[in-house]
Design a protein around this motif. Structure first.
Motif, PDB file in Angstrom:
ATOM      1  N   ARG A   1      38.992  34.331  51.845  1.00  0.00           N
ATOM      2  CA  ARG A   1      39.478  34.438  50.618  1.00  0.00           C
ATOM      3  C   ARG A   1      40.277  33.152  50.248  1.00  0.00           C
ATOM      4  O   ARG A   1      40.426  32.637  49.029  1.00  0.00           O
ATOM      5  CB  ARG A   1      40.753  35.706  50.462  1.00  0.00           C
ATOM      6  CG  ARG A   1      39.836  36.851  50.606  1.00  0.00           C
ATOM      7  CD  ARG A   1      40.959  38.037  50.673  1.00  0.00           C
ATOM      8  NE  ARG A   1      40.489  39.418  50.680  1.00  0.00           N
ATOM      9  CZ  ARG A   1      40.957  40.473  50.664  1.00  0.00           C
ATOM     10  NH1 ARG A   1      42.252  40.606  50.530  1.00  0.00           N
ATOM     11  NH2 ARG A   1      40.407  41.919  50.839  1.00  0.00           N
TER      12      ARG A   1
ATOM     13  N   ARG B   1      41.005  37.205  55.347  1.00  0.00           N
ATOM     14  CA  ARG B   1      41.768  36.747  54.671  1.00  0.00           C
ATOM     15  C   ARG B   1      41.731  35.179  54.615  1.00  0.00           C
ATOM     16  O   ARG B   1      41.899  34.565  53.595  1.00  0.00           O
ATOM     17  CB  ARG B   1      43.112  36.918  55.472  1.00  0.00           C
ATOM     18  CG  ARG B   1      43.737  38.341  55.626  1.00  0.00           C
ATOM     19  CD  ARG B   1      45.069  38.433  56.110  1.00  0.00           C
ATOM     20  NE  ARG B   1      46.030  37.633  55.129  1.00  0.00           N
ATOM     21  CZ  ARG B   1      47.200  36.899  55.819  1.00  0.00           C
ATOM     22  NH1 ARG B   1      47.278  36.923  57.140  1.00  0.00           N
ATOM     23  NH2 ARG B   1      48.003  36.424  55.147  1.00  0.00           N
TER      24      ARG B   1
ATOM     25  N   ARG C   1      51.507  40.112  54.344  1.00  0.00           N
ATOM     26  CA  ARG C   1      50.153  40.278  54.449  1.00  0.00           C
ATOM     27  C   ARG C   1      49.814  40.046  55.715  1.00  0.00           C
ATOM     28  O   ARG C   1      48.628  40.565  56.493  1.00  0.00           O
ATOM     29  CB  ARG C   1      49.244  39.416  53.354  1.00  0.00           C
ATOM     30  CG  ARG C   1      49.127  39.898  52.028  1.00  0.00           C
ATOM     31  CD  ARG C   1      48.790  41.440  51.962  1.00  0.00           C
ATOM     32  NE  ARG C   1      47.278  41.370  51.933  1.00  0.00           N
ATOM     33  CZ  ARG C   1      46.843  42.441  52.038  1.00  0.00           C
ATOM     34  NH1 ARG C   1      47.331  43.728  52.314  1.00  0.00           N
ATOM     35  NH2 ARG C   1      45.544  42.606  51.976  1.00  0.00           N
TER      36      ARG C   1
ATOM     37  N   ASP D   1      45.320  36.850  48.308  1.00  0.00           N
ATOM     38  CA  ASP D   1      45.270  38.006  49.197  1.00  0.00           C
ATOM     39  C   ASP D   1      46.439  38.940  49.113  1.00  0.00           C
ATOM     40  O   ASP D   1      47.213  39.190  49.697  1.00  0.00           O
ATOM     41  CB  ASP D   1      45.640  37.500  50.599  1.00  0.00           C
ATOM     42  CG  ASP D   1      45.415  38.297  51.744  1.00  0.00           C
ATOM     43  OD1 ASP D   1      44.629  39.347  51.669  1.00  0.00           O
ATOM     44  OD2 ASP D   1      46.222  38.294  52.766  1.00  0.00           O
TER      45      ASP D   1
END
Length: 514
Positions: A460, A457, A191, A225
């Motif tokens: 989250r 990100r 990610r 994520d």
């Protein structure tokens, strides 16, 4: 091939070893739900998974046989997707997750995708290996730590992991199993690098004991994520959604399958003078071996022709041997010990009834293999087991010895042997080609999802808790900083791209030597 390992994949494995290559490599959250993926057999809706999207299943007409005349769907030599499967669990270790990885990868290759597998080293098995049909396996130099899971390193594998993804031109990172340390780390790194990620959960966890609380916290961090999550049963989906506090629309259900060409019935192997009850399981507490120990003596008293065949090994084997000795059942209970996966079918075809006593199961592929061999199944009603087979193939009991004994007694009294018909029904319900097609549906969605900005990100991860959220943001921020340093000191342009396995030429060669 390593002869000392207990299990083998169902297909023959061709290996090319190159232990030195690996040392020289390279001098969105989505709210779309996949209705077609979320259906497997469920007694509440009376629907079989083979009826899902049959209109898209026309290319999978040869079941699990590898069709070299129709290999892949290429556009000017390009693959549909370039996928990295990541897990600590793969060959030579064999089990449900390992079998799932192997079979799914083979079918995805057949459908025109490039697939590689990244796992940790197993003894002297490290470097790069090729297995059947050009499936490339990276055994990275990371030793197993506990139950075949690798030692947590967090950042130390990032440089090697990055080079592998760039070298193989990967587009999607698909990680498997919540127990896999390598899978959790790979999702974080992928990610950070901007890749689409997918996670398949193969297990069920509780909420009260210390180990489950720890694992659930880790899963919440990892899946905060993630692009998409796949579970192997509806029960597993509910469990994962609760544990990781996920949006249910982000989770799809794609069941396991079985290679029905390998698990075929053979009524001639059955003893007509006996009612043979087969048990194939690891002999551990969570597989309910204590229940089996309780009911075997009573069943043997009720039915003089009852005969038990028990395959598998584990700490509970001593208890089984003590039970057999105490009740003098040496001629009624056969303990086989460890059974190679290639020999499982030879054991199953001897039986009339398959007994599963697990205390927890997300799916239980063993009962599908047994049904494919024509056995009637008696099982505990736990986890995702009620979703796997229709009622006329299975009797479900509460995980208590008296209820399990009652259901097994009824099954023996009312046994009707229709192995060929049962096999055909299982063959129509479970197919690895269908699993691969539905997995591609997930890939279609996550590959089209927009890229997630770094600030999103962090937002989250903040939601993971008052203090845990801040700690998680620090971990992610440091991971991003390391990635920027790697991009500066080892640019993508300096990393050599790997040649793809010549799958088309390999297919033609296989056709020529047939």
């Amino acid at each position: 091939m390593d002869q000392q390992h207990q299990h083998q994949p169902q297909q023959n494995i061709m290996e090319i070893n190159n232990n030195n290559i690996i040392n020289n490599i390279g001098n969105n959250n989505n709210n779309n739900n996949i209705d077609s993926v979320d259906n497997i057999y469920n007694p509440n809706i009376n629907n079989y998974n083979n009826n899902i999207n049959n209109s898209n299943n026309n290319n999978d007409d040869n079941d699990n046989n590898y069709n070299y005349n129709n290999i892949g769907n290429f556009n000017n030599g390009e693959r549909k997707y370039r996928i990295a499967m990541v897990s600590d669990f793969f060959y030579p270790n064999m089990g449900g997750v390992e079998e799932h990885l192997y079979q799914l990868s083979q079918c995805l290759i057949k459908r025109g995708n490039k697939v590689i597998i990244i796992t940790h080293s197993y003894g002297d098995r490290f470097g790069i290996r090729y297995v059947t049909n050009g499936l490339k396996v990276y055994y990275i130099p990371q030793a197993p730590f506990y139950n075949q899971s690798s030692f947590p390193t967090l950042y130390f594998t990032f440089p090697l992991f990055r080079k592998i993804l760039i070298r193989e031109r990967i587009e999607i990172v698909h990680c498997h199993q919540a127990f896999s340390t390598l899978a959790h780390e790979s999702i974080l790194h992928a990610r950070t690098m901007g890749y689409s990620t997918c996670f398949t959960d193969h297990s069920l966890f509780g909420f009260a004991d210390a180990s489950s609380i720890h694992m659930n916290k880790l899963l919440k961090f990892t899946l905060s994520d993630i692009s998409h999550v796949i579970c192997v049963s509806n029960t597993s989906k509910e469990n994962t959604v609760l544990r990781a506090q996920l949006d249910p629309h982000l989770v799809s259900v794609i069941p396991n399958a079985v290679d029905t060409t390998q698990f075929t019935p053979d009524p001639s192997k059955r003893d007509p003078n006996k009612i043979t009850i087969v048990i194939m399981s690891r002999l551990v507490y969570r597989k309910g071996i204590d229940l089996i120990i309780d009911i075997i003596p009573n069943i043997c008293k009720k039915f003089p022709n009852a005969y038990f065949v028990i395959g598998g090994d584990g700490p509970k084997r001593v208890s089984l041997e003590e039970m057999r000795e105490k009740h003098q059942l040496h001629d009624r209970v056969e303990l086989l010990g460890s059974v190679k996966h290639s020999n499982v079918r030879n054991v199953l075809v001897r039986g009339d009834i398959f007994l599963n006593s697990s205390l927890t199961e997300a799916f239980c592929i063993a009962i599908v293999e047994a049904a494919s061999c024509g056995l009637y199944v008696v099982s505990t009603k736990v986890g995702g087991v009620p979703e796997v087979l229709p009622p006329h193939m299975i009797s479900l009991a509460q995980p208590k010895s008296d209820d399990l004994e009652e259901k097994l007694t009824d099954a023996i009294n009312n046994l009707k042997s229709t192995p060929l018909e049962t096999h055909e029904e299982v063959r129509s319900m479970y197919d690895w080609n269908d699993v691969a097609r539905r997995t591609e549906t997930v890939y279609d969605i996550i590959s089209k999802a927009p890229k997630v900005p770094f600030i999103e990100r962090l937002r989250r991860f903040v939601g993971c808790g008052l203090w845990a959220g801040k700690l998680n943001c620090m971990v992610v921020a440091l991971d991003n900083l390391i990635y920027r340093c790697l991009e500066y000191y080892s640019p993508k342009e300096d990393i050599d791209e790997a040649f793809d396995f010549p799958i088309e030429g390999y297919a033609k060669f296989k056709q020529q030597i047939k």
